[in-house]
Design a protein around this motif. Sequence first.
Motif, mmCIF file in Angstrom:
data_model
loop_
_atom_site.group_PDB
_atom_site.id
_atom_site.type_symbol
_atom_site.label_atom_id
_atom_site.label_comp_id
_atom_site.label_asym_id
_atom_site.label_seq_id
_atom_site.Cartn_x
_atom_site.Cartn_y
_atom_site.Cartn_z
ATOM 1 N N UNK A 74 0.847 -1.196 -0.061
ATOM 2 C CA UNK A 74 -0.031 0.090 -0.072
ATOM 3 C C UNK A 74 0.849 1.380 -0.093
ATOM 4 N N UNK A 75 1.977 1.472 0.768
ATOM 5 C CA UNK A 75 2.777 2.416 0.929
ATOM 6 C C UNK A 75 3.216 3.015 -0.688
ATOM 7 N N UNK A 76 3.114 2.149 -1.751
ATOM 8 C CA UNK A 76 3.563 2.634 -3.149
ATOM 9 C C UNK A 76 2.837 3.746 -3.559
ATOM 10 N N UNK A 77 1.418 3.700 -3.306
ATOM 11 C CA UNK A 77 0.603 4.575 -3.929
ATOM 12 C C UNK A 77 0.746 6.122 -3.322
ATOM 13 N N UNK A 78 0.847 7.030 -4.364
ATOM 14 C CA UNK A 78 0.678 8.413 -4.111
ATOM 15 C C UNK A 78 -0.568 8.760 -3.122
ATOM 16 N N UNK A 79 -0.190 9.724 -2.171
ATOM 17 C CA UNK A 79 -1.207 10.102 -1.367
ATOM 18 C C UNK A 79 -2.458 10.283 -2.030
ATOM 19 N N UNK A 80 -3.713 9.681 -1.338
ATOM 20 C CA UNK A 80 -4.975 9.783 -1.915
ATOM 21 C C UNK A 80 -5.351 9.141 -3.227
#
Length: 143
Positions: A74-80
Amino acid sequence: MLEALPGAPRLREATGGTRTEMYRKDRVRCIRGSANLREHRLTGKTKTRRVVAACCNTPIFLDFTQGHWVDLYGPLWPEGSLPPLQMRTMTGDLDDASALPSDVPNLKTHSVGFFLRLIGAWAAMGFRRPKIDYVEGVLDIRD
């Protein structure tokens, strides 16, 4: 262990779980930086591997090598931009699952519906199990 690598991002959420998004292997590609990808297996016999970008110690995905899917961290996705959470699984492993929010189902294991969706995706792939063959080498983790 992966969070403890120098410069690695935090993987665990406040709940103690690790957010992942499941994708069919035939829909995942590495378009840049594959030379930096390294695998880590918990034991020499395990069929899952955690794949990390060794240049920055960022965990990228978990690969069940005999399966047809990967779990992207999950931390791969840009904020939002992270897709909405649909369920939490394996909450039975927690010491106290009562502290989890009730925003989505908190499943103690995997549900029948979960497996039906997994098998449905595999059928849509023609029951193939693509190999992810662009991971080069082993991540050096020392205790």
